[in-house]
Each structure stands twice: as structure tokens, then as C-alpha cells.
Design a protein around this motif. Structure first.
Motif, PDB file in Angstrom:
ATOM      1  N   UNK A  20      57.487 -17.822  11.898  1.00  0.00           N
ATOM      2  CA  UNK A  20      57.635 -16.313  12.110  1.00  0.00           C
ATOM      3  C   UNK A  20      55.907 -15.996  12.069  1.00  0.00           C
ATOM      4  N   UNK A  21      55.441 -15.003  12.694  1.00  0.00           N
ATOM      5  CA  UNK A  21      54.124 -14.447  12.708  1.00  0.00           C
ATOM      6  C   UNK A  21      54.104 -13.759  11.370  1.00  0.00           C
ATOM      7  N   UNK A  22      54.965 -13.150  11.007  1.00  0.00           N
ATOM      8  CA  UNK A  22      54.952 -12.326   9.752  1.00  0.00           C
ATOM      9  C   UNK A  22      56.086 -12.439   9.003  1.00  0.00           C
ATOM     10  N   UNK A  23      56.146 -12.173   7.506  1.00  0.00           N
ATOM     11  CA  UNK A  23      57.360 -12.072   6.682  1.00  0.00           C
ATOM     12  C   UNK A  23      57.076 -10.978   5.764  1.00  0.00           C
ATOM     13  N   UNK A  24      58.076 -10.231   5.666  1.00  0.00           N
ATOM     14  CA  UNK A  24      57.951  -9.012   4.658  1.00  0.00           C
ATOM     15  C   UNK A  24      59.220  -9.088   3.850  1.00  0.00           C
ATOM     16  N   UNK A  25      59.068  -9.029   2.332  1.00  0.00           N
ATOM     17  CA  UNK A  25      60.261  -9.111   1.609  1.00  0.00           C
ATOM     18  C   UNK A  25      60.219  -8.171   0.370  1.00  0.00           C
ATOM     19  N   UNK A  26      61.328  -7.520   0.052  1.00  0.00           N
ATOM     20  CA  UNK A  26      61.328  -6.716  -1.025  1.00  0.00           C
ATOM     21  C   UNK A  26      62.593  -7.035  -1.863  1.00  0.00           C
ATOM     22  N   UNK A  27      62.169  -8.497  -2.550  1.00  0.00           N
ATOM     23  CA  UNK A  27      63.251  -9.191  -3.261  1.00  0.00           C
ATOM     24  C   UNK A  27      63.283  -8.580  -4.711  1.00  0.00           C
ATOM     25  N   UNK A  33      70.470   3.986 -11.361  1.00  0.00           N
ATOM     26  CA  UNK A  33      70.174   2.575 -10.900  1.00  0.00           C
ATOM     27  C   UNK A  33      71.287   1.366 -11.009  1.00  0.00           C
ATOM     28  N   UNK A  34      72.045   1.923 -12.092  1.00  0.00           N
ATOM     29  CA  UNK A  34      73.464   1.049 -12.327  1.00  0.00           C
ATOM     30  C   UNK A  34      74.351   1.072 -11.151  1.00  0.00           C
ATOM     31  N   UNK A  35      74.173   1.634 -10.458  1.00  0.00           N
ATOM     32  CA  UNK A  35      75.094   1.930  -9.186  1.00  0.00           C
ATOM     33  C   UNK A  35      74.533   1.028  -7.931  1.00  0.00           C
ATOM     34  N   UNK A  36      73.491   0.496  -7.995  1.00  0.00           N
ATOM     35  CA  UNK A  36      72.888  -0.470  -7.107  1.00  0.00           C
ATOM     36  C   UNK A  36      73.542  -1.822  -7.392  1.00  0.00           C
ATOM     37  N   UNK A  37      73.478  -2.688  -6.320  1.00  0.00           N
ATOM     38  CA  UNK A  37      74.225  -4.118  -6.721  1.00  0.00           C
ATOM     39  C   UNK A  37      73.143  -4.818  -7.624  1.00  0.00           C
ATOM     40  N   UNK A  38      73.667  -5.618  -8.725  1.00  0.00           N
ATOM     41  CA  UNK A  38      72.518  -6.256  -9.623  1.00  0.00           C
ATOM     42  C   UNK A  38      72.183  -7.489  -9.095  1.00  0.00           C
ATOM     43  N   UNK A  39      72.715  -7.899  -8.063  1.00  0.00           N
ATOM     44  CA  UNK A  39      72.127  -8.994  -6.844  1.00  0.00           C
ATOM     45  C   UNK A  39      70.861  -8.561  -6.601  1.00  0.00           C
ATOM     46  N   UNK A  40      70.806  -7.401  -6.129  1.00  0.00           N
ATOM     47  CA  UNK A  40      69.492  -6.832  -5.584  1.00  0.00           C
ATOM     48  C   UNK A  40      68.418  -6.159  -6.610  1.00  0.00           C
ATOM     49  N   UNK A  41      68.593  -6.478  -7.842  1.00  0.00           N
ATOM     50  CA  UNK A  41      67.891  -5.833  -8.884  1.00  0.00           C
ATOM     51  C   UNK A  41      67.121  -6.984  -9.875  1.00  0.00           C
ATOM     52  N   UNK A  42      67.997  -7.708 -10.373  1.00  0.00           N
ATOM     53  CA  UNK A  42      67.532  -8.509 -11.400  1.00  0.00           C
ATOM     54  C   UNK A  42      67.098 -10.092 -11.070  1.00  0.00           C
ATOM     55  N   UNK A  43      65.917 -10.614 -11.599  1.00  0.00           N
ATOM     56  CA  UNK A  43      65.829 -12.008 -11.191  1.00  0.00           C
ATOM     57  C   UNK A  43      65.167 -12.724 -12.385  1.00  0.00           C
ATOM     58  N   UNK A  44      65.783 -13.044 -13.366  1.00  0.00           N
ATOM     59  CA  UNK A  44      65.440 -13.809 -14.438  1.00  0.00           C
ATOM     60  C   UNK A  44      64.547 -13.178 -15.377  1.00  0.00           C
ATOM     61  N   UNK A  45      64.037 -13.809 -16.441  1.00  0.00           N
ATOM     62  CA  UNK A  45      63.591 -13.182 -17.641  1.00  0.00           C
ATOM     63  C   UNK A  45      62.435 -12.459 -17.538  1.00  0.00           C
TER      64      UNK A  45
END
Length: 278
Positions: free
Chosen positions: A179-186, A201-213
């Protein structure tokens, strides 16, 4: 029956007692949605009577808002940049900071035929905004969640966006293009904050929120892989948490990226790391 103004006043008091911020605006939005008009239209209807056929479903919606169900989920759509997107519990509710990121990218002087990847696209607001504003671009939207990806595809259909493709992928496992460019909101919220996030915020998917300690597990995986998926001279932009700029900059540096800088959002928070592959 009651008037529009009486209904707004009563609903506002109800929401305030339940700790809902900006209660009056919330109530105005719910009334406008039920009556099929805009918030501004309400000012011309204050003395109009609301029929019971509208009051009954409005009471149910008001109860759900008082329980902390996000306003965006109750309304069903959200405006992002210049477009109205469908939003629901399948993906993260779009945040104002992400809108700032989209508008920042659109100010750049980039080739009209760029190949761009939106990694972790969620509902598609970021990638589809770029695709809509830059019809010569080929924008790939990828997400590990099939639910989020289905929502993004629905939004593309609603908005009649033709220059977007979709891939279900755990980071780059199903992607072999460059790609020429990559954008990410992980996801970047630390696991330790699970107990302190707001009711909405608890109604958002946990998969889209949390990422380790420390919230950076996925970003640590993503950045080195992204380097090898960019063409020489390609750019990478991320959205990150309020206290992660220095750590992410170090990860970018260790992964051989250059031209590393971090742009602040409108609140002055170092929010958007930028880097290039030499």
C-alpha cells in the motif's frame, strides 16, 4: 398528551437524575428522531402536542438512554465528516478524534491513484470517508470482526461508495498487497481500565477496545508488519491513547520507520503518530 417543550423538559429531568451528560441535547435528539424532524425544527414546534402513538415509543427509548445505552445506538446513525453512517453494537461508536484524523489526512497532497488500507476499520467511518473524498483511491477496509466488517459493508452500500474493498483479517494474515498508505485505529485501552470505563463505552465491543496490560499489545504486532506492507515512501498513521505517544514512537523507530512525528488532537493530546517507510 403533552407538548414538545413539556416532553423535552420532562425527559431532560429524567436523564439528569440518571447521570446522563448533556441531558437536554440527548432528549432533543430522541424527540427529533421520533417525530422525524431535526433538532432545529423542534424550536418551531414547542407548542405542538405529541400524540400518544409517538409518546409511547419515546418513553421506551428514553428508558434505554437512562440505562446507559448510547445515544448513537438509539438513533441508529452518526454523522462523521460530511457523511451519515449507520452505527450499532457491532462496532466502536465513532469518536470525534477519529474525525480529526480523517480531516488531517485529506489535507495532504497525495497521489490521486493511491492504494490505502484502513486496518481495524470497524464501522468503516475512516476508510469510507477517505474513499468518498478521494474517488481515485482504492481503499481496502480490514477487520478481524465479521460483525464490524458487515456493518462497514452496509455503510458502503448506503453511501454508494464503489472504490472500497473489504477483507476479514487478523491484522495482515489475509492481506498480501502493498500500500501507499496505511491508517489504523486499533484497540488501545489497557485491560486495567475495564472496570472504570463509562456505561456507554461498555456497549462497544471489547474486541475493539482492549489490548493487553498497557493497551499496546496489538500495536506492537501491527507496526513491524505494517512496515513490510508499505511501498517505499509509504506512510502510516495511527490513533492511540492519551499517554502512549512516546512508547509508540519508540516502536516505530525500532521497526525502521522514519519521519516520525505525533500530531495532537484538538484537546492538545498527542494522539496521531505519523511515520514513513524509507
Amino acid at each position: 398528551m403533552s407538548t414538545v417543550l413539556e416532553t423535552i423538559d420532562g425527559g431532560t429531568r429524567y436523564l439528569e437524575k440518571r447521570g446522563i451528560e448533556d441531558a437536554r441535547r440527548n432528549m432533543q435528539m430522541l424527540v427529533a428522531r421520533q417525530l422525524g424532524c431535526t433538532r432545529m425544527d423542534l424550536y418551531l414546534r414547542f407548542d405542538h402536542m405529541i400524540e400518544e402513538s409517538d409518546l409511547a415509543p419515546l418513553r421506551e427509548t428514553l428508558k434505554k438512554r437512562g440505562e446507559g445505552i448510547p445515544l448513537q445506538h438509539l438513533l441508529g446513525t452518526v454523522w462523521f465528516h460530511k457523511l451519515e453512517f449507520k452505527t450499532d453494537a457491532r462496532a466502536l461508536i465513532p469518536r470525534p478524534e477519529t474525525e480529526e484524523l480523517a480531516e488531517w489526512i485529506l489535507k495532504w497532497d497525495l497521489p490521486a491513484d493511491s492504494q490505502v488500507l484502513d486496518m481495524g476499520c470497524g464501522s468503516g467511518v475512516l476508510g469510507l470517508t477517505l474513499a468518498s473524498e478521494r474517488p481515485g483511491w482504492n481503499v481496502t477496509l480490514a477487520d478481524v470482526s465479521p460483525d464490524a466488517l458487515s456493518l462497514a459493508q452496509e455503510n458502503a452500500g448506503r453511501l454508494e461508495i464503489q472504490n472500497a474493498t473489504f477483507l476479514e483479517s487478523d491484522l495482515f494474515t489475509a492481506i498480501d498487497a502493498e500500500f501507499d498508505g496505511i491508517v489504523a485505529n486499533l484497540p488501545y485501552v489497557p485491560d486495567s481500565e475495564r472496570a472504570t470505563i463509562s456505561r456507554e463505552v461498555t456497549h462497544d465491543p471489547a474486541l475493539a477496545l482492549f489490548s493487553g496490560h498497557d493497551g499496546l499489545d496489538l500495536i506492537r504486532r501491527f507496526i513491524p508488519e505494517a512496515f513490510h506492507r508499505l511501498k517505499p515512501g509509504g506512510w502510516l498513521v495511527l490513533e492511540i491513547g492519551h499517554d502512549q505517544a512516546s512508547q509508540v514512537s519508540e516502536i516505530l523507530k525500532a521497526s525502521s520507520f522514519t519521519h516520525i512525528e505525533v500530531k495532537t488532537d484538538l484537546s492538545g493530546i498527542a494522539r496521531f503518530p505519523f511515520a514513513k517507510r524509507p
